[in-house]
Design a protein around this motif. Structure first.
Motif, PDB file in Angstrom:
ATOM      1  N   UNK A   1      19.419 -52.581  63.354  1.00  0.00           N
ATOM      2  CA  UNK A   1      18.647 -51.307  63.943  1.00  0.00           C
ATOM      3  C   UNK A   1      17.849 -50.808  63.056  1.00  0.00           C
ATOM      4  N   UNK A   2      17.343 -51.809  61.769  1.00  0.00           N
ATOM      5  CA  UNK A   2      16.562 -50.970  60.964  1.00  0.00           C
ATOM      6  C   UNK A   2      15.400 -52.147  60.612  1.00  0.00           C
ATOM      7  N   UNK A   3      14.286 -51.676  60.340  1.00  0.00           N
ATOM      8  CA  UNK A   3      13.134 -52.390  59.872  1.00  0.00           C
ATOM      9  C   UNK A   3      12.683 -52.114  58.786  1.00  0.00           C
ATOM     10  N   UNK A   4      12.606 -53.013  57.866  1.00  0.00           N
ATOM     11  CA  UNK A   4      11.918 -52.916  56.660  1.00  0.00           C
ATOM     12  C   UNK A   4      10.713 -52.069  56.502  1.00  0.00           C
ATOM     13  N   UNK A   5      10.568 -51.361  55.308  1.00  0.00           N
ATOM     14  CA  UNK A   5       9.195 -50.418  55.388  1.00  0.00           C
ATOM     15  C   UNK A   5       8.030 -51.520  55.305  1.00  0.00           C
TER      16      UNK A   5
ATOM     17  N   UNK B   1      18.432 -52.866  68.560  1.00  0.00           N
ATOM     18  CA  UNK B   1      19.787 -52.867  69.660  1.00  0.00           C
ATOM     19  C   UNK B   1      20.070 -51.438  70.206  1.00  0.00           C
ATOM     20  N   UNK B   2      20.534 -51.804  71.150  1.00  0.00           N
ATOM     21  CA  UNK B   2      20.834 -50.515  72.120  1.00  0.00           C
ATOM     22  C   UNK B   2      22.077 -49.618  71.809  1.00  0.00           C
ATOM     23  N   UNK B   3      22.885 -50.108  70.611  1.00  0.00           N
ATOM     24  CA  UNK B   3      23.962 -49.611  70.506  1.00  0.00           C
ATOM     25  C   UNK B   3      24.241 -49.008  69.100  1.00  0.00           C
TER      26      UNK B   3
END
Length: 397
Positions: A386-390, A72-74
């Motif tokens: 805004x987070x990607x799992x390991x 996301x950009x925000x």
């Protein structure tokens, strides 16, 4: 109802809802509330069950597939959104990327003095600072501009000011309607003003006009976010704060429950301006909490490119900077001394006052919900998060 307006009763949905009502007795992430809408004799009362913690549902997906990318950009700071989305620190690989658009195409300003902080909201000098910043955006930025407030009452308090400034430069005032059905017509009218004198759109952060709508090209040249758009500190919000404080501690819990959504609303509203590499625009955060880190300040939580580019100004300094930047972009300030002009108000409800009523405008007609969704640009949003799992790819910030 479905999109065509047909009633499709489903006993299964009723049973699922009743299951959630019962589960809320034990699951503190499920919040029950009674909501009353409408006014006068026509009121609707409904019981809602809301899941205030998305982590468990998101993890059911991310923990059972090989890779997930969320961007996301925000969403900033990334660490807080990792907790919010995944309920665990160190679960994701995190990457914050710089703004890809040319820095010289935007001017970012933050108020040095002005604030909508409750204890200073009615201070005469403070109100004049806020008014000065709003006038600067309306009068010094050619074309369409938008002013987003923290609430409808605040928007109404500054309505006369926005109208007077609009008239001074020959712009037309458009006011966010209460009904979503009237938004497409209002936006059609506002977009058309971009090429013929300009318009001033007033709305609410987190409302119908501040998120999810693409203001491309001449549709928007400047935005002011007036105040830090914190949620109303009511019983429901206190319950949310209590839940996250219990889960993550006081500091992280209050950030996720209360501060982070406000920052997101402000960034979403400001992000309506520059939608392509070639576009230029002015972004004004009209509250000193955007430049502070103490006394409720949120500067350290903003994206790095915003922090780096923010110029802290009072109303007079901001006006001069805007004029200078517009001149550098090759624009002209269209100042008009005669306040009479051809300005008009598009009031709540989407209709215009006076003799400027648009020919053929549809008033009061109920549009098909699918058409409304298309008009609002729904259905094509970027995935939130805004987070990607390991083990996954990288996330964008």
């Amino acid at each position: 109802e479905n999109l065509q307006g047909d009633i499709q009763p489903s006993l299964a949905l009723v049973l699922l809802f009743l299951r959630d009502v019962e589960a809320a007795e034990k699951d503190i992430a499920l919040q029950r509330k009674i909501v009353v809408t409408g006014s006068g004799k026509k009121k609707l009362v409904r019981l809602e069950v809301n899941n205030i913690d998305p982590a468990a549902n998101i993890r059911r997906i991310t923990d059972n597939i090989n890779a997930t990318i969320m961007l996301s950009g925000t969403f900033s700071p990334l660490e807080a959104y990792e907790l919010y989305c995944l309920g665990e620190e160190g679960r994701a690989k995190k990457l914050s990327l710089p703004n890809p658009f040319p820095r010289e195409n935007r001017l970012l300003l933050a108020a040095k003095k002005a604030t909508t902080y409750l204890e200073q909201r009615e201070d005469i000098d403070n109100r004049e600072e806020i008014s000065g910043h709003i006038r600067s955006l309306i009068e010094c930025v050619p074309g369409n501009v938008a002013v987003f407030f923290t609430s409808y009452p605040m928007m109404n308090n500054y309505r006369d000011l926005c109208l007077a400034s609009s008239r001074r430069v020959g712009k037309r005032l458009c006011v966010e309607p209460r009904s979503a059905e009237e938004v497409p017509e209002l936006l059609d009218q506002f977009f058309s003003l971009g090429a013929r004198g300009g318009g001033v759109l007033t709305g609410v952060c987190g409302g119908k006009l501040a998120e999810g709508i693409d203001y491309k090209g001449e549709a928007l040249k400047g935005v002011a976010v007036v105040g830090l758009p914190l949620a109303a500190y009511d019983e429901i919000q206190r319950e949310i704060n209590s839940y996250y404080t219990m889960k993550y501690g006081r500091t992280k819990g209050m950030l996720i429950a209360y501060t982070l959504p406000a920052i997101n609303r402000g960034l979403q509203a400001a992000g309506r301006v520059i939608r392509a590499e070639s576009e230029r625009g002015v972004l004004l955060f009209c509250d000193r909490r955007f430049k502070d880190d103490d006394l409720g300040g949120v500067n350290r939580f903003l994206p790095s490119w915003v922090r780096d580019e923010l110029i802290v100004v009072d109303a007079r300094e901001g006006r001069e900077l805007i004029r200078e930047r517009i001149k550098g972009w090759g624009g002209e300030n269209k100042a008009v001394d005669d306040p009479g002009g051809g300005s008009e108000i598009i009031p709540d409800g989407g209709s215009k006052a006076g003799p400027h009523k648009r020919r053929g405008a549809r008033r009061g007609s109920k549009r098909d919900l699918r058409e409304l969704a298309r008009s609002l640009g729904l259905g094509g949003h970027s995935p939130r998060g805004n987070a990607a799992p390991r083990g996954s790819g990288r996330s964008g910030g």
